[in-house]
Design a protein around this motif. Structure first.
Motif, mmCIF file in Angstrom:
data_model
loop_
_atom_site.group_PDB
_atom_site.id
_atom_site.type_symbol
_atom_site.label_atom_id
_atom_site.label_comp_id
_atom_site.label_asym_id
_atom_site.label_seq_id
_atom_site.Cartn_x
_atom_site.Cartn_y
_atom_site.Cartn_z
ATOM 1 N N LYS A 28 -3.592 3.598 1.815
ATOM 2 C CA LYS A 28 -3.542 3.971 0.401
ATOM 3 C C LYS A 28 -2.604 3.088 -0.408
ATOM 4 N N GLY A 32 5.528 3.423 0.685
ATOM 5 C CA GLY A 32 5.143 3.528 2.093
ATOM 6 C C GLY A 32 3.721 4.010 2.343
ATOM 7 N N ALA A 33 2.968 4.339 1.289
ATOM 8 C CA ALA A 33 1.613 4.869 1.494
ATOM 9 C C ALA A 33 0.699 3.845 2.158
ATOM 10 N N THR A 91 1.425 1.813 4.621
ATOM 11 C CA THR A 91 1.954 1.360 5.903
ATOM 12 C C THR A 91 0.848 1.169 6.942
ATOM 13 N N ARG A 111 5.429 -1.463 12.099
ATOM 14 C CA ARG A 111 5.052 -0.876 10.805
ATOM 15 C C ARG A 111 5.536 -1.781 9.662
ATOM 16 N N VAL A 112 4.650 -2.036 8.725
ATOM 17 C CA VAL A 112 4.993 -2.824 7.533
ATOM 18 C C VAL A 112 4.240 -2.258 6.337
ATOM 19 N N ASN A 113 4.696 -2.625 5.136
ATOM 20 C CA ASN A 113 3.996 -2.271 3.906
ATOM 21 C C ASN A 113 2.896 -3.304 3.672
ATOM 22 N N CYS A 116 1.026 -3.705 1.230
ATOM 23 C CA CYS A 116 0.941 -4.185 -0.157
ATOM 24 C C CYS A 116 1.767 -5.445 -0.367
ATOM 25 N N PRO A 168 -1.858 8.814 5.789
ATOM 26 C CA PRO A 168 -2.129 7.690 6.695
ATOM 27 C C PRO A 168 -0.905 6.788 6.880
ATOM 28 N N SER A 219 3.499 4.965 10.138
ATOM 29 C CA SER A 219 4.947 4.753 10.160
ATOM 30 C C SER A 219 5.584 5.522 11.313
#
Lengths: 170, 327, 698
Positions: free
Chosen positions: A43, A52-53, A55, A62-64, A66, A109, A114
């Motif tokens: 998302k 963090g949506a 991730t 785990r990474v962003n 965006c 999600p 995460s």
């Protein structure tokens, strides 16, 4: 179409399968997933690494998504929320349902990816800002380590409970 | 976001050759700041040179020093056993910053050259002397509750957002660089340029120089170090004040002290005035307070950030007292 | 562990969410996720002046940019009907009403191209001096005709001034709350798809049905032209209610102009000027009491802001009308119209800021009288609504306070402030009461029995995270006397007919009324042996008449919040290690999703107390901290232990399912409980939110 130098061919492993396509260099990994590959489980909450949506797991971490350019993750392995379940939901997914660890579900999600990445970090004994001495799982550790995933519905106590169950802390 | 060309650097020399002469080119590391600024329209490069494939991602011992590659991710550096053992202040500072996801992506080098989070700088529809020289500084009369109280000018009151750099300042770290002239090294505190009348010029090094690493000298025997960050939110927030401190106390007297202050200036602030006041004197709360006040004598708070002056003072006292009291 | 279905009766069981698996696997499609072939993307060009006129738009240069399909603007946009909703009357002239208002929409074949072209578009303005800064003494403040939603602006009885003059104890204080933005995790998004003269609009709304009449009037659409779908909504908190937000109008306009489906998704910063917010408030409370803390006078005055586009007056002083009894009472509102975006609903509009003022003042009164704050509230329990004289359908505030005090461990509390030092922390505890109106609005629902033995229920409800789909399934199953896995509840489709939106804590009460009634009727018809046709047997119920026929009562949910607060002695950082919430909300249909709602409300209350403030730069008319790094909402690390419980609250004067709604009461009073606890910790009164380190201890 953009000139050839402004677009690139990207190959990567996505949820265990190879993917190859030409992308505008500006396309973020998040937009690649959502707008080009119809993987909309990841998302877009803020598009700036502030919620963090988005991730995902990039080579298991785990990474962003965006803030990752699609062109820059070529050759790497990406796992999204759609890639976690086989026939059965991933234990983290099942625990989120059982503990009602979400309301609107939009951040979910990202929370789940995460949480999975976070437990691997914990297994590797990475410290956090609240660690004192040897790293061990408790509610304060989960809260701090999950602080990069905002849930405006405020499901935090249930998220903590779900993660604790999966980690065997219950 | 402007369209841009993308290249993967095959070597440090090749990367520098692509970027050094091209003001429209940028190095891409973890992307956590640069891609954000590109999404905001603040950075509009025509060429990105991706340096993440370069072999600059190790932490190695170099004599008594520790050498950290520019591409070591924040989370790896924070968890590194030698860092945790020898430089707790550094690990603590890293873990106090951003989020788990961002620390997994952000690099050591990128962290040092990240830009201010002043809300006028990050909004391309507003004036900002740092982003658009000569356009003015709306922060001075506007939203500045978390901006600078030390070393600011009439042109800019922005703060540097890094936690890592504050710890590095207190550790007397040196920055490894490469430009067209070759590799060289500079003390971290000299890496940043005072604001003056050119807030757009943030670094003392040549445009296009690539940060290749950071060198951490050994701490003196008996040194204790700590980082403490104050923020409005319990986590995932920039500091409103932070203190990194290294302290050696012998027989009740301060034999070595280094203090870095964060979120108070355009760059990590080394509190030399306080350090000089403390050296050789008693390690008491009264001395710590007097030293902190001496440092803050030069503070020039604005309408809405005067709270930072007593906050920083009390924080310095608390951190030093904590270190002096540790056994 | 996972509970996917429950045998009848289901009400009262912690059924996990019907759509839970879809949400945790990423299968659930929100408005911006719906796959549409041939989709084009719209990007807003926002005004960069707070007031004035658009002189020129460089449309030609924008059209020449790669991938740009169209620019929608004042010269080519469809002509709209002025329906009195200025925020939707887009591109109809050259006026700029506030910073960030859309002056054009760029439509392109990819989102990257649309956004770049929108950012690059040159717009020339004729700026005018703006008036953008709210002040309690703004000369433009006036008394509006009514306050949101249709409450009287002023109420009163007795003589407040005389009573205050004669009171043994008086509290007179001003409380301030800042502008706040809802910031649901899902940004607003609308995708318009035209086909055969009809338009399907996928949008993120709390009120799928309500979008249709509004946009139809605006665009002049014939009935049946527009259908709105919102199967999953990523949070709302009032921000996706009525009227529809500008993304819907822009998507419909663009799809009309380019002849392709168009998606308009707002960016996070664009939510600040375009989707509504909670007004800043300045509230003055005057309380007069006898030496034992019994109120003789209560006055609550609220000053608020609205925009020049639309008058919206948040009902902050309404909170004081039914809460505590006094012979002499007065409540009033004044509002000022500024060159700013239009404020709207944000979770418990009125009650949230109003309770901060009154429940903080009650704490000051408790201090002044030397009466325990819980006991003070119990002493001021009214027998009937003190403002209207109506009987309460049920009022369990005292139960909430007593149960909460017991669960929290309030007994034996030392009332003195600033005497509990625990290492680096000052510690304190605080309490506040809460109430929220229990209402219902007309809704139509359909229940269908299918030949395979299953049932389908259709109602244009929205599940914005409340658990609506799940609790309606439970209520329907019990009304049909079948297990929940035989019932499918379909929501989020305007085609199901008129229905209340997810707002005002009215969703479950409003939707369940016709759902339960239609299901009971259908069960009766089946039991009577009515034949089942191949396409099913349907009962439909419209609750309009039944709601109108209800007896005259004051209907409220009540609650109490208790907070433990720690304030760092050095830095003034405030933490809330513990919150207790006790509620009387009628029947609790699903204790699992109810608990989620309650902890969510309390968390937003905590976030309000400590973190949230949109910072207006009056020179620009813009909230300059318009992002989630600078506008702080609570993270997981900010939230400690949360204890939630419900007291029995049987109430036959509500609706067929006996529910009062609990989406909002969880936020009411939380900021006051935390502020009162912060005072108890440090001795510093907190009359202004948020309680930042800069304010907490210095």
């Amino acid at each position: 179409m953009a000139g050839p130098e402004l677009a690139s061919t990207v190959r990567l492993m996505l949820n265990g399968a190879p993917v190859e396509l030409v992308v505008d260099n500006r396309t973020t990994l998040l937009d690649l997933l959502r707008d080009r590959l119809d993987l909309t489980g990841t998302k877009k909450g803020c598009d700036h690494g502030q919620c963090g949506a988005c991730t995902v797991l990039l080579d298991g971490r785990r990474v962003n998504s965006c803030l990752q350019l699609a062109v820059a993750v070529a050759g790497r392995e990406v796992t999204t929320v759609e890639g976690l379940a086989d026939d059965e939901p991933h234990p983290m997914q099942a625990a989120f349902v059982a503990h009602d660890a979400f309301q609107c579900g939009y951040c979910t999600p990202g929370q789940i990816c995460s949480a999975i990445g976070m437990l691997d970090e914990l297994a590797a004994s990475w410290p956090s800002a609240v660690s004192t001495g040897p790293v061990r799982l408790d509610d304060a550790e989960i809260r701090e380590r999950m602080a990069g995933n905002i849930c405006r519905c405020g499901a935090y106590p249930h998220i903590v409970a779900a993660i604790r169950e999966v980690a065997g802390g219950d | 976001m402007r369209e841009f060309a993308y290249a993967r650097a095959r070597s440090v020399d090749a990367a520098v050759a692509l970027v050094a002469d091209n003001p429209e080119a940028r190095y891409l590391g973890g992307g956590t700041n640069l891609v954000d600024l590109m999404e905001l329209g603040v950075e509009r490069p025509e060429l990105l040179v991706d340096v993440t494939g370069l072999p600059l991602d190790d932490v190695t011992e170099d004599g008594a020093a520790l050498r950290v590659g520019a591409l070591v991710r924040n989370s790896d550096l924070a968890a590194h056993p030698l860092v945790r053992e020898r430089y707790p202040v550094l690990s603590q500072a890293l873990l106090a910053g951003a989020s788990g996801q961002l620390r997994n992506a952000a690099t050591t080098g990128g962290n040092l050259v990240q830009r201010t989070r002043c809300v006028y700088f990050t909004d391309a529809t507003k004036p900002c002397n740092k982003r658009m020289p000569g356009s003015g500084c709306p922060a001075i009369e506007g939203e500045h509750h978390n901006l600078a109280i030390l070393g600011a000018s009439d042109h800019c009151v922005a703060t540097h957002p890094s936690d890592l750099a504050v710890a590095l300042a207190a550790l007397d770290a040196r920055v490894d660089l490469q430009d067209l002239a070759g590799p060289h090294e500079i003390p971290l505190v000299d890496f940043y340029r005072p604001v003056g009348d050119r807030p757009d010029l943030e670094l003392t090094v040549q445009d296009g120089a690539l940060v290749t690493g950071v060198a951490l000298p050994p701490l003196p025997a008996g040194a204790r170090s700590a980082y403490r960050k104050v923020r409005e939110r319990a986590s995932y927030a920039f500091a409103i004040a932070s203190v990194a401190a290294v302290l050696v106390v012998e027989d009740g007297l301060v034999s070595d002290v280094r203090i870095g202050l964060g979120a108070v200036a355009s760059h990590p602030w080394r509190a030399r005035v306080a350090e000089r006041a403390l050296l050789g004197g008693p390690a008491t709360e009264a001395a710590f307070e007097a030293a902190a006040e001496a440092e803050l004598d030069s503070a020039t708070p604005l309408r809405d950030n005067a709270y930072k002056v007593p906050l920083v003072r009390d924080l310095v006292v608390a951190v030093l007292a904590g270190l002096a009291g540790e056994r | 562990m996972t509970r996917f279905w429950q045998a009848a009766p289901s009400v009262g069981h912690p059924l996990t969410r019907i759509e839970g698996l879809d949400k945790v696997t990423g299968r659930a499609r929100y408005a911006g996720d719906v796959a549409v072939p041939g989709l084009a993307y719209g990007a807003v060009v926002p005004a960069t002046i707070p007031r004035g006129r658009v002189l020129n738009l460089d449309v030609e240069a924008t059209l020449a940019m790669p991938g740009v399909l169209a620019v929608v603007h004042r010269d080519n946009a469809p002509r709209l009907t002025d329906i009195g909703e200025g925020t939707l009357f887009l591109f109809q002239g050259d006026r700029v009403a506030h910073w960030g208002a859309p002056v054009a929409l760029v439509v392109a074949d990819t989102p990257e191209r649309a956004r770049e072209a929108a950012e690059r578009m040159r717009v020339d303005y004729f700026p005018e001096p703006p008036d953008t800064v709210f002040r309690a003494d703004h000369p433009g403040l006036y008394e509006p005709e009514y306050v949101n939603p249709r409450n009287p602006t002023v109420t009163g009885k007795g003589d407040v001034d005389a009573a205050l003059a004669g009171a043994a104890v008086v509290v007179d204080a001003e409380y301030r709350t800042p502008a706040q933005h809802n910031n649901a995790m899902e940004p607003h998004s609308a995708t318009a798809v035209r086909s055969d003269g009809r338009i399907t609009l996928h949008t993120s709304t709390q009120y799928a049905y309500g979008v249709v009449p509004t946009l139809s009037k605006l665009f002049g659409f014939a009935p049946g032209t527009l259908r709105v779908l919102s199967e999953h909504v990523g949070g709302g908190f009032g921000n996706k209610g009525m009227p529809p937000r500008p993304d819907t109008v822009l998507a419909v306009m663009a799809a009309t102009l380019v002849g392709r489906p168009v998606r308009v998704t707002l960016t996070r910063p664009q939510l600040w000027p375009l989707t509504g917010y909670r007004t800043p408030t300045a509230q003055r409370i005057r309380l007069g009491a006898d030496q034992d803390g019994r109120l003789v006078a209560l006055e609550h005055r609220a000053a608020l802001q609205t925009s020049r586009l639309h008058e919206f007056t948040e009902q902050a002083a309404v909170y004081s009308r039914p809460m505590y009894g006094a012979e002499n009472m007065r409540t009033s509102h004044r509002v000022v119209a500024l060159d700013v975006p239009t404020p709207r609903w944000m979770r418990a509009p009125g009650e949230a800021p109003g309770s901060f003022a009154l429940e903080s003042a009650m704490d000051e009164l408790a201090e002044a009288c030397g009466v325990d704050p819980v006991e003070l509230r119990l002493r001021n329990e009214p027998a009937v609504d003190p403002t209207t004289g109506q009987a309460f359908s049920s009022r369990r505030l005292a139960d909430c306070l007593r149960v909460g005090a017991s669960r929290f461990g309030w007994a034996g509390r030392d009332p003195r402030p600033a005497v509990r030092r625990d290492g680096r922390w000052w510690r304190g505890t605080g309490v506040a009461g809460a109430h929220y109106p229990a209402r219902a609005a007309p809704t139509t629902a359909h229940a269908t029995a299918l030949p395979d033995g299953s049932f389908v229920v259709r109602v244009a409800a929205s599940d914005i995270g409340t658990g609506a789909r799940t609790v309606l399934t439970q209520l329907a199953a019990d009304a049909l006397e079948v297990p929940v896995d035989q019932v499918r509840v379909l929501i989020g489709d305007s085609g199901f007919g008129p229905a209340m939106g997810a707002g005002g804590s009215m969703g479950t009460a409003s939707w369940s009324w016709p759902v339960v009634t239609a299901c009971r009727e259908l069960a009766g018809r089946l039991a009577a042996g009515e034949p089942l046709p191949p396409d099913g047997l349907t009962s439909t119920f419209d609750s309009t008449a039944a709601i109108g026929a209800r007896a005259d009562y004051a209907r409220y949910a009540f609650g109490a919040h208790f907070a433990e607060v720690a304030v760092d002695v050095t830095t003034g950082e405030v933490r809330v290690p513990r919150l207790t919430g006790v509620y009387a909300v009628g029947r609790v249909v699903n204790p699992l999703t109810a608990r989620s709602q309650s902890i969510g409300g309390m968390t937003m209350g905590l976030s309000t107390a400590l973190l949230e403030e949109s910072s207006m730069d009056g020179r620009f008319g813009d909230w300059v901290n318009h992002n989630l790094a600078d506008y702080h909402v609570a993270t997981n690390a900010d939230v400690g232990e949360i204890d939630v419980t419900y007291v029995d609250d049987p109430d036959d004067e509500l609706n067929p399912s006996g529910v009062k709604g609990l989406g909002e009461i969880g936020i009411v009073g939380v900021a006051a409980a935390i502020a009162n606890a912060a005072w108890h910790a440090t001795g510093v009164r907190q009359r202004e939110l948020p309680i930042t380190p800069a304010r907490a201890a210095r």
